[in-house]
Design an enzyme around this catalytic site. Structure first.
Site, PDB file in Angstrom:
ATOM      1  N   HIS A  36      -1.386  -1.077   2.549  1.00 52.80           N
ATOM      2  CA  HIS A  36      -0.167  -1.883   2.521  1.00 52.80           C
ATOM      3  C   HIS A  36      -0.354  -3.253   3.146  1.00 52.80           C
ATOM      4  O   HIS A  36       0.511  -4.134   2.985  1.00 52.80           O
ATOM      5  CB  HIS A  36       0.970  -1.145   3.247  1.00 52.80           C
ATOM      6  CG  HIS A  36       2.142  -0.876   2.364  1.00 52.80           C
ATOM      7  ND1 HIS A  36       2.739  -1.862   1.607  1.00 52.80           N
ATOM      8  CD2 HIS A  36       2.850   0.257   2.124  1.00 52.80           C
ATOM      9  CE1 HIS A  36       3.766  -1.342   0.942  1.00 52.80           C
ATOM     10  NE2 HIS A  36       3.844  -0.054   1.226  1.00 52.80           N
ATOM     11  N   ARG A  37      -1.448  -3.484   3.845  1.00 50.85           N
ATOM     12  CA  ARG A  37      -1.708  -4.819   4.386  1.00 50.85           C
ATOM     13  C   ARG A  37      -2.092  -5.792   3.278  1.00 50.85           C
ATOM     14  O   ARG A  37      -1.876  -7.003   3.398  1.00 50.85           O
ATOM     15  CB  ARG A  37      -2.844  -4.765   5.420  1.00 50.85           C
ATOM     16  CG  ARG A  37      -2.532  -3.934   6.659  1.00 50.85           C
ATOM     17  CD  ARG A  37      -3.745  -3.830   7.562  1.00 50.85           C
ATOM     18  NE  ARG A  37      -4.872  -3.168   6.889  1.00 50.85           N
ATOM     19  CZ  ARG A  37      -6.071  -3.006   7.438  1.00 50.85           C
ATOM     20  NH1 ARG A  37      -6.304  -3.481   8.662  1.00 50.85           N
ATOM     21  NH2 ARG A  37      -7.032  -2.386   6.774  1.00 50.85           N
TER      22      ARG A  37
END
Length: 476
Positions: free
Chosen positions: A447-448
């Site tokens: 998700h980064r």
């Protein structure tokens, strides 16, 4: 590498394995004591955390000693074998100035006896200045390696034992002092409460090996070392106190590839805020396309190679999925090349060999590369270059008969696609219930690097290609 200036012998040390690797397990010897070897002859097979490789000897001559046994763990800079150089007379009259054999030049050997093998720490000639400091190794004297050992805290000699107290000064079997070649062996013994130097060694010259320590651990010797003085055996809590149970237990050290995999997967779980999405997909048309393609070309195509081609097209369409995280720089690195990793179960454990340049391959080239990679997985013998540089990983765990999984991302990549098994399942086609060939796709992403939109679109694109392979044509 080193030369014994008194005997005209040379030691072949374990070279720097690269990529921060400092140890390897000796798998097998290709030579025996007394054998004549030539320059660059393969003499030993070792297994590092990355790969299994055969190492060439940089010297010619006769093997006079082997310094480790199959199954032993050896460290970079540690002597593997000793060779008496060809053409060197062993008499005292053959020594030149400073005790150097006349046939050995200041550089260590003639060009004819030098190795051209690409081993880090070895070259076509040695430095003109070398250390003549010697150390004891399994009862044999050999010069210190010309290149320093990679392990900074490894002492040149085993540390002295703590002097025994007067009450224990009588000579017993436990007072023996055996040579211990490896700091790793000493550490393994210490972790189990055993003094490695007190064990009988089975290695060359009585050297204590890892196998000796493991035998002592299994026999309960480590538990006895933890029992305080004056404590009765009945009150001692140790594996030896419940031998029936310990006899049924098996302890396997986490070493080599298993250790590396454990550390990488643990780091992945700790570091990555991952999310998983999945789709069930009708693979009936994919199977039909495979059969038609094989009938038309007379060639075999695996389902994995077809899906890999779909994945490459998807990575080109959604390049953020073909990225990695540079944690130190705080950057997302979107790669220009697509190097497709294929998670593979091998006899050595889980490995991820890489198909480099997958983004530029035709379907036939992709098929051949995937087939070659899968074929090597049967032995697990990959070159280190084949296990690095991946930008995205494809994991076909359907071969194990499971439907789905939440795979762990292969650091530093940002995503992985998992393929489940293909099975007959009820499916609705044009409003009618029928039986189709269905598989599950599991996709995990960092998700980064991205939010849910790009991963969802990428997964949907691959699913559409599987359900309707002709839909890929506009992307080719």
């Amino acid at each position: 590498m080193s030369a014994d200036l008194n005997t005209g012998t040379r030691e072949f040390i374990l070279p720097d394995l690269g990529e921060g690797l400092t140890e390897a397990e000796l798998i097998s010897w290709k030579v025996e004591i007394g054998d004549e070897v030539h320059v660059d002859q393969m003499v030993v097979e070792v297994e590092s955390a990355k790969s299994v490789v055969e190492l060439p000897c940089p010297y010619a001559g006769q093997v006079v000693s082997l310094h480790a046994n199959a199954g032993d763990t050896v460290s970079a800079g540690q002597a593997l074998l000793t060779v008496a150089e060809a053409g060197v007379e062993m008499g005292a009259g053959d020594e030149g100035d400073g005790g150097t054999p006349a046939s050995v030049s200041q550089s260590g050997s003639s060009t004819e006896n030098s190795s051209g093998a690409n081993l880090i720490g070895y070259g076509t000639s040695e430095p003109k200045t070398r250390s003549t400091k010697k150390r004891s190794f399994g009862g044999k004297h050999a010069a210190a390696p010309a290149v320093p050992t990679v392990i900074p805290d490894a002492p040149s000699q085993p540390p002295a034992e703590t002097p025994a107290s007067p009450s224990n000064s009588s000579t017993t079997a436990n007072d023996r002092v055996s040579p211990v070649s490896s700091p790793l062996v000493r550490k393994l013994a210490k972790d189990h409460g055993i003094s490695a130097k007190s064990l009988p060694g089975t290695g060359p010259g009585g050297v204590v090996t890892r196998a000796d320590v493991m035998a002592a651990i299994e026999s309960g010797a480590g538990a006895a070392a933890h029992v305080p003085a004056g404590t009765s055996p009945a009150k001692a809590s140790s594996p030896a106190a419940s031998s029936d149970q310990s006899d049924r237990d098996t302890r396997t050290p986490i070493t080599g590839l298993r250790k590396v995999v454990s550390e990488r997967l643990t780091k992945s779980r700790q570091e990555i805020p991952e999310a998983t999405i999945w789709l069930d997909v009708d693979a009936t048309e994919l199977l039909g396309t495979k059969r038609a393609l094989e009938a038309r070309t007379g060639e075999k195509y695996s389902l994995l190679s077809l899906v890999a081609r779909f994945v490459v097209a998807g990575l080109k369409k959604y390049p953020i999925i073909n990225s990695s995280i540079d944690t130190a720089a705080g950057e997302i690195v979107t790669h220009g090349d697509i190097n497709l990793g294929l998670a593979a179960q091998t006899p050595r454990g889980l490995m991820v060999p890489v198909v480099h340049g997958a983004g530029e391959m035709s379907l036939r080239q992709m098929r051949d590369s995937v087939s070659e990679t899968v074929g090597k997985a049967a032995s697990g013998k990959f070159d280190p270059s084949e296990l690095s540089g991946g930008t995205f990983t494809l994991n076909n765990y359907g071969v194990f008969g499971v439907d789905g999984s939440a795979p762990i991302i292969n650091l530093p990549e940002v995503a992985m696609l998992g393929l489940g098994r293909i099975k007959d399942r009820p499916w609705v086609v044009d409003g009618e219930l029928t039986v189709r060939k269905v598989m599950y796709l599991s996709f995990v992403f960092d998700h980064r690097a991205c939010d849910g939109q790009e991963p969802s679109e990428f997964l949907t694109f691959v699913a559409d290609c599987i359900e309707n392979p002709i839909s890929l044509l506009p992307e080719l």
